[in-house]
Design a protein around this motif. Structure first.
Motif, PDB file in Angstrom:
ATOM      1  N   ASP A 262       0.829  -1.206   0.000  1.00  9.38           N
ATOM      2  CA  ASP A 262       0.000   0.000   0.000  1.00  9.38           C
ATOM      3  C   ASP A 262       0.865   1.258   0.000  1.00  9.38           C
ATOM      4  O   ASP A 262       0.477   2.285  -0.573  1.00  9.38           O
ATOM      5  N   VAL A 263       2.010   1.186   0.636  1.00  8.43           N
ATOM      6  CA  VAL A 263       2.915   2.342   0.681  1.00  8.43           C
ATOM      7  C   VAL A 263       3.418   2.672  -0.724  1.00  8.43           C
ATOM      8  O   VAL A 263       3.458   3.843  -1.146  1.00  8.43           O
ATOM      9  N   THR A 264       3.776   1.642  -1.466  1.00 13.21           N
ATOM     10  CA  THR A 264       4.240   1.841  -2.846  1.00 13.21           C
ATOM     11  C   THR A 264       3.127   2.414  -3.718  1.00 13.21           C
ATOM     12  O   THR A 264       3.356   3.297  -4.549  1.00 13.21           O
ATOM     13  N   THR A 265       1.922   1.904  -3.531  1.00 14.83           N
ATOM     14  CA  THR A 265       0.761   2.403  -4.276  1.00 14.83           C
ATOM     15  C   THR A 265       0.525   3.876  -3.975  1.00 14.83           C
ATOM     16  O   THR A 265       0.290   4.675  -4.886  1.00 14.83           O
ATOM     17  N   GLN A 266       0.601   4.248  -2.708  1.00 14.27           N
ATOM     18  CA  GLN A 266       0.399   5.631  -2.300  1.00 14.27           C
ATOM     19  C   GLN A 266       1.489   6.539  -2.879  1.00 14.27           C
ATOM     20  O   GLN A 266       1.206   7.674  -3.297  1.00 14.27           O
ATOM     21  N   GLN A 267       2.698   6.061  -2.937  1.00  8.87           N
ATOM     22  CA  GLN A 267       3.795   6.849  -3.502  1.00  8.87           C
ATOM     23  C   GLN A 267       3.562   7.156  -4.970  1.00  8.87           C
ATOM     24  O   GLN A 267       3.766   8.292  -5.423  1.00  8.87           O
ATOM     25  N   TYR A 268       3.122   6.145  -5.724  1.00  4.66           N
ATOM     26  CA  TYR A 268       2.865   6.372  -7.147  1.00  4.66           C
ATOM     27  C   TYR A 268       1.671   7.308  -7.335  1.00  4.66           C
ATOM     28  O   TYR A 268       1.681   8.177  -8.215  1.00  4.66           O
ATOM     29  N   PHE A 269       0.666   7.142  -6.490  1.00  3.31           N
ATOM     30  CA  PHE A 269      -0.504   8.034  -6.535  1.00  3.31           C
ATOM     31  C   PHE A 269      -0.071   9.487  -6.348  1.00  3.31           C
ATOM     32  O   PHE A 269      -0.510  10.385  -7.078  1.00  3.31           O
ATOM     33  N   GLN A 270       0.794   9.725  -5.395  1.00  2.00           N
ATOM     34  CA  GLN A 270       1.269  11.086  -5.135  1.00  2.00           C
ATOM     35  C   GLN A 270       2.071  11.631  -6.309  1.00  2.00           C
ATOM     36  O   GLN A 270       2.077  12.845  -6.564  1.00  2.00           O
ATOM     37  N   GLU A 271       2.745  10.760  -7.036  1.00  2.00           N
ATOM     38  CA  GLU A 271       3.548  11.188  -8.184  1.00  2.00           C
ATOM     39  C   GLU A 271       2.688  11.659  -9.352  1.00  2.00           C
ATOM     40  O   GLU A 271       3.057  12.581 -10.075  1.00  2.00           O
ATOM     41  N   ILE A 272       1.544  11.008  -9.531  1.00  2.00           N
ATOM     42  CA  ILE A 272       0.754  11.287 -10.735  1.00  2.00           C
ATOM     43  C   ILE A 272      -0.449  12.199 -10.510  1.00  2.00           C
ATOM     44  O   ILE A 272      -0.977  12.784 -11.457  1.00  2.00           O
ATOM     45  N   ILE A 273      -0.899  12.331  -9.263  1.00  2.00           N
ATOM     46  CA  ILE A 273      -2.179  12.988  -9.014  1.00  2.00           C
ATOM     47  C   ILE A 273      -2.185  14.461  -9.429  1.00  2.00           C
ATOM     48  O   ILE A 273      -3.169  14.957  -9.972  1.00  2.00           O
ATOM     49  N   LYS A 321      -1.449   8.713 -18.815  1.00  2.00           N
ATOM     50  CA  LYS A 321      -0.303   8.911 -17.927  1.00  2.00           C
ATOM     51  C   LYS A 321       0.379   7.589 -17.593  1.00  2.00           C
ATOM     52  O   LYS A 321       1.617   7.462 -17.677  1.00  2.00           O
ATOM     53  N   VAL A 322      -0.394   6.585 -17.203  1.00  2.00           N
ATOM     54  CA  VAL A 322       0.181   5.301 -16.806  1.00  2.00           C
ATOM     55  C   VAL A 322       0.831   4.598 -18.001  1.00  2.00           C
ATOM     56  O   VAL A 322       1.907   3.989 -17.869  1.00  2.00           O
ATOM     57  N   GLN A 323       0.215   4.692 -19.171  1.00  2.00           N
ATOM     58  CA  GLN A 323       0.815   4.106 -20.373  1.00  2.00           C
ATOM     59  C   GLN A 323       2.191   4.711 -20.641  1.00  2.00           C
ATOM     60  O   GLN A 323       3.139   4.001 -20.983  1.00  2.00           O
ATOM     61  N   SER A 324       2.277   6.016 -20.500  1.00  2.00           N
ATOM     62  CA  SER A 324       3.551   6.701 -20.709  1.00  2.00           C
ATOM     63  C   SER A 324       4.590   6.248 -19.689  1.00  2.00           C
ATOM     64  O   SER A 324       5.751   5.989 -20.045  1.00  2.00           O
ATOM     65  N   ASP A 325       4.171   6.120 -18.444  1.00  3.37           N
ATOM     66  CA  ASP A 325       5.100   5.694 -17.394  1.00  3.37           C
ATOM     67  C   ASP A 325       5.554   4.251 -17.597  1.00  3.37           C
ATOM     68  O   ASP A 325       6.706   3.902 -17.307  1.00  3.37           O
ATOM     69  N   ILE A 326       4.657   3.408 -18.097  1.00  2.00           N
ATOM     70  CA  ILE A 326       5.031   2.011 -18.388  1.00  2.00           C
ATOM     71  C   ILE A 326       6.063   1.972 -19.512  1.00  2.00           C
ATOM     72  O   ILE A 326       7.073   1.265 -19.428  1.00  2.00           O
ATOM     73  N   ALA A 327       5.787   2.746 -20.557  1.00  2.00           N
ATOM     74  CA  ALA A 327       6.698   2.766 -21.712  1.00  2.00           C
ATOM     75  C   ALA A 327       8.081   3.282 -21.333  1.00  2.00           C
ATOM     76  O   ALA A 327       9.103   2.785 -21.834  1.00  2.00           O
ATOM     77  N   GLU A 328       8.115   4.266 -20.440  1.00  2.00           N
ATOM     78  CA  GLU A 328       9.391   4.863 -20.028  1.00  2.00           C
ATOM     79  C   GLU A 328       9.991   4.167 -18.809  1.00  2.00           C
ATOM     80  O   GLU A 328      11.040   4.590 -18.285  1.00  2.00           O
ATOM     81  N   LYS A 329       9.309   3.134 -18.316  1.00  2.00           N
ATOM     82  CA  LYS A 329       9.753   2.355 -17.155  1.00  2.00           C
ATOM     83  C   LYS A 329       9.969   3.242 -15.931  1.00  2.00           C
ATOM     84  O   LYS A 329      10.966   3.101 -15.191  1.00  2.00           O
ATOM     85  N   ARG A 330       9.014   4.149 -15.712  1.00  2.00           N
ATOM     86  CA  ARG A 330       9.129   5.066 -14.576  1.00  2.00           C
ATOM     87  C   ARG A 330       8.447   4.534 -13.324  1.00  2.00           C
ATOM     88  O   ARG A 330       8.555   5.131 -12.253  1.00  2.00           O
ATOM     89  N   ILE A 331       7.702   3.428 -13.454  1.00  2.00           N
ATOM     90  CA  ILE A 331       7.023   2.858 -12.283  1.00  2.00           C
ATOM     91  C   ILE A 331       7.930   1.765 -11.718  1.00  2.00           C
ATOM     92  O   ILE A 331       7.925   0.620 -12.196  1.00  2.00           O
ATOM     93  N   LYS A 332       8.693   2.106 -10.711  1.00  2.00           N
ATOM     94  CA  LYS A 332       9.700   1.198 -10.172  1.00  2.00           C
ATOM     95  C   LYS A 332       9.106  -0.091  -9.618  1.00  2.00           C
ATOM     96  O   LYS A 332       9.733  -1.152  -9.663  1.00  2.00           O
ATOM     97  N   ALA A 333       7.888   0.015  -9.091  1.00  2.00           N
ATOM     98  CA  ALA A 333       7.282  -1.166  -8.470  1.00  2.00           C
ATOM     99  C   ALA A 333       6.799  -2.189  -9.487  1.00  2.00           C
ATOM    100  O   ALA A 333       6.572  -3.353  -9.149  1.00  2.00           O
ATOM    101  N   VAL A 334       6.641  -1.789 -10.725  1.00  2.00           N
ATOM    102  CA  VAL A 334       6.121  -2.683 -11.758  1.00  2.00           C
ATOM    103  C   VAL A 334       7.287  -3.452 -12.388  1.00  2.00           C
ATOM    104  O   VAL A 334       8.132  -2.884 -13.090  1.00  2.00           O
ATOM    105  N   LYS A 335       7.342  -4.753 -12.105  1.00  2.00           N
ATOM    106  CA  LYS A 335       8.408  -5.615 -12.631  1.00  2.00           C
ATOM    107  C   LYS A 335       7.957  -6.374 -13.875  1.00  2.00           C
ATOM    108  O   LYS A 335       8.790  -6.940 -14.589  1.00  2.00           O
ATOM    109  N   ALA A 336       6.652  -6.369 -14.141  1.00  2.00           N
ATOM    110  CA  ALA A 336       6.122  -7.099 -15.297  1.00  2.00           C
ATOM    111  C   ALA A 336       6.553  -6.410 -16.590  1.00  2.00           C
ATOM    112  O   ALA A 336       6.895  -5.213 -16.600  1.00  2.00           O
TER     113      ALA A 336
END
Length: 358
Positions: A262-273, A321-336
């Motif tokens: 949940d902490v990681t989720t909250q961090q990403y939320f704060q980054e994009i909101i 926004k999320v598509q862009s972050d996935i493409a640029e590998k900016r979401i550190k928590a996403v290993k998929a």
């Protein structure tokens, strides 16, 4: 001879009574306002058609469009295409010498056409009747919708061989959907207050923010009401983005080896909101103010403002926004890998939309 005069007086009384009963309220129709997505020439056609259909209802004494233009021209008054407020309607109604004025808006909201009609009492400034409809289908079907609205605001049923069939036949090329979660069928409460005043939050395809503002002038009161309404929209946006972020992280976690906290989720939320909220607030628009002339409280004027944002805009901005972050590998928590992450994103948005419909 005496009986003769009595008969004449009796007949005269009957004629006077019949005349009084047949007296109709005088009414004129303002040029409908284009609220977006519809050609101005088409707006003019719809205005003329509504005027003609209003005559056909035989409820009002309708001022002819040509006569209306001539009266205003004689008084050096130029009516603009955006005259839709109660203030403008009252001013023109007084110049025309009519009792009632009709103001309307026609626009396109994605694939849906919206039509809003109001009848305003020139003397009191009150909106005595409103009607709003959504329409999906070929643009030509708006002509039938306009006829139905003319009869509805007049308190009559449209001719069964035309509009009524068109609006209810499932096999017709015209389909309509009542805005039951956006604008009530009658659009006003029993005391004449618009129903949207108590409707902050998500309703059907739109998010509605209702703000209240006061000021020493109309402009200040409306401005503060608009700011308050946008704040309500912002609060709803942030809650929904948080839900979407949680859904996305859960879906990504399900396909990965490491559980996302949940902490990681909250961090990403704060980054994009912040960025998403800013983009969405630019798309939100003021749809209405109430009361038309404000409510006096001491030496201050109070207004309610209705701010509207399309629900699909929120989902689109989040996805972009999320598509862009996935493409640029900016979401550190996403290993998929990117393909799996994008599938998780689509699934998360789908689940979110489904939860809103339930």
């Amino acid at each position: 001879m005496k009986n003769y005069y009595v008969l004449i007086m009796f007949c005269g009384a009957l004629w006077t009574s019949a005349f009084a009963q047949e007296k109709k309220s005088t009414i004129a129709v303002l040029n409908f306002v284009n609220s977006g997505g519809v050609d101005q020439n088409e707006i003019s056609i719809l205005t003329d058609r509504f005027n003609n259909y209003l005559v056909n209802t035989d409820v009002y004494t309708v001022l002819e469009r040509e006569k209306m233009d001539a009266i205003l021209k004689a008084q050096d008054f130029t009516m603009t295409d955006n005259c839709n407020s109660a203030e403008c309607a009252i001013q023109i109604g007084q110049l025309l010498g009519v009792e009632l004025m009709v103001a309307g808006k026609v626009g396109q909201f994605g694939q849906v056409y919206t039509i809003d009609i109001r009848i305003i009492d020139v003397t009191t400034g009150k909106i005595i009747r409103t009607k709003s409809e959504n329409y999906e289908g070929k643009k030509e079907g708006l002509l039938d919708m306009i006829e139905a609205l003319a009869y509805t605001v007049s308190g009559k049923t449209a001719p069964a061989n035309t509009t009524t069939k068109t609006l209810t036949d499932k096999n017709s090329s015209v389909s309509t959907r009542k805005t039951t979660n956006y604008v009530d069928e009658e659009s006003t409460l029993t005391d004449g207050i618009p129903s949207w005043i108590s409707k902050t939050g998500l309703y059907d395809r739109v998010i509605i923010g209702v703000g209240i503002g006061e000021g020493t002038s109309v402009q200040i009161g409306k401005s503060r009401a608009q700011i308050a309404g946008r704040k309500k929209i912002e609060e709803t946006i942030q809650k929904m983005i948080k839900d979407l972020t949680s859904n996305f992280m859960e879906e990504v976690s399900a396909i990965g080896e490491e559980k996302i906290t949940d902490v990681t989720t909250q961090q990403y939320f704060q980054e994009i909101i912040k960025g998403i909220t800013k983009a969405l607030l630019k798309q939100a628009s003021v749809m209405d103010y109430w009361p038309p002339n404000g409510e006096m409280t001491g030496n201050r004027i109070k207004f309610y403002a209705k701010i509207v944002l399309k629900k699909e805009s929120l989902a689109d901005e989040f996805k972009k926004k999320v598509q862009s972050d996935i493409a640029e590998k900016r979401i550190k928590a996403v290993k998929a890998n990117a393909e799996d992450a994008l599938k998780a994103l689509d699934k998360a948005i789908g689940q979110w939309e489904q939860s809103l419909d339930n």
